[in-house]
Design an enzyme around this catalytic site. Sequence first.
Site: not given
Ligand code: HEM
Length: 345
Positions: A136
């Site tokens: 990421e």
């Molecule tokens: C999951 C926030 C950066 C891709 C999540 C979730 C949150 C979140 C709250 C869970 C939401 C849920 O389960 O309903 C953030 C924050 C970030 C960030 C605060 C920065 C610090 C990123 C970046 C990417 C990304 C840069 C892509 C390169 C994803 C993916 C998931 C996810 C693919 C699901 C992963 C899984 O279930 O294993 N993020 N995110 N996020 N985020 Fe982020």
Amino acid sequence: NRTGKSSLLAAGILASSAASANDDLLITARQIFNPIPSMAPAVKDNPITEEKVILGKTLFFDPRLSASQVISCNTCHNLGTGGVDAGPTSVGHRWQLGSRRAPTVYNAVFNVAQFWDGRAADLKAQASGPVQASIEMNATPARVLDTLNSMTGYVVMFGKAFPKDARPITFDNFAKAIEAFEATLITPGAPFDRYLKGDAYALSDQQKSGLKLFIDKGCASCHSGMNVGGQDYFPFGVVERPAASLLPSDDKGRFAVTKAPGDEYVFRSAPLRNVALRPPYFHSGQVWDLKQAVGVMSEVQLGVKLDDREKDDIVAFLNSLTGQLPKIDYPILPTRTDKTPKPSV
Ligand code: HEM
Ligand code: HEM
């Protein structure tokens, strides 16, 4: 004239039975779902202050927290496109393709736990993950702290957000500020919320029919509560295994978290708030059409084949879950200095 009177009476009875059917639907719906509140909810051990929210918003939009300095939280959770990226699965550091669809950050505060498999207990636990994930943002906590300490703007903002701390810039406070901002990312005022609050006209007849089907066919047994989902875990494929493209065999979902054999291919029931804003669907992000996603769900989860009209009605109901997205002013980010680490791609 008698016929006139009796037909008037019949029409009256029909109208009142339609009204009571409507009342019944509302009563049932209120037992299953709750409206999104208009104010940000409190989060555990992290009082929400304006200073923390402003800091959290700045961090959310700051790409310099990633190694490449190209990727911010907003890259994958774009607040202008329903809190998700274009999909199917996220593209991160060095164009690497992740294995799961980005879930929305809108209303995430109301989910039982974070991620498709619930492996992070809350938003604070979640926020420390992505900056470090090599796929990421590929940074380290030390690099993030160096970056933050290098800019006067951040030193001042952390001081204001955590006034009691002797050293306000810590990785823990970084996560707390992001959590506080995310708690404000709620979307009240959807037609469905207005309906739950008693406005019988907030849903069209088709949406009401869709709501009734959603409850009667069994969707609501897994998608309930404030987020119409996100409250519990279920196998993806209760009755029938979904196609391998939708359920790739190497992602066993919650099994990776609990190691319990019964948790293979178990996922958090997807929260359906604002679902119309954010195709493609499922953790694999392979279904671009909401009607098709509804068809998949009814067949693999319930063993029910819905007809075309039923699917259209359920989609109409799902459209009533689109709320008012908060107005977000793009933050001006602190200016870098000589001490700020340089991008590395
Ligand atoms: C999951 C926030 C950066 C891709 C999540 C979730 C949150 C979140 C709250 C869970 C939401 C849920 O389960 O309903 C953030 C924050 C970030 C960030 C605060 C920065 C610090 C990123 C970046 C990417 C990304 C840069 C892509 C390169 C994803 C993916 C998931 C996810 C693919 C699901 C992963 C899984 O279930 O294993 N993020 N995110 N996020 N985020 Fe982020
Ligand atoms: C995912 C709707 C029944 C559990 C979804 C999604 C939709 C949906 C649209 C995708 C959301 C997204 O990707 O953001 C429905 C409808 C149903 C129904 C209309 C009734 C016809 C059920 C039932 C269960 C269930 C009965 C539990 C037994 C899940 C789970 C996911 C999901 C676990 C996530 C799947 C994944 O890993 O990608 N649902 N659902 N759903 N639903 Fe349902």
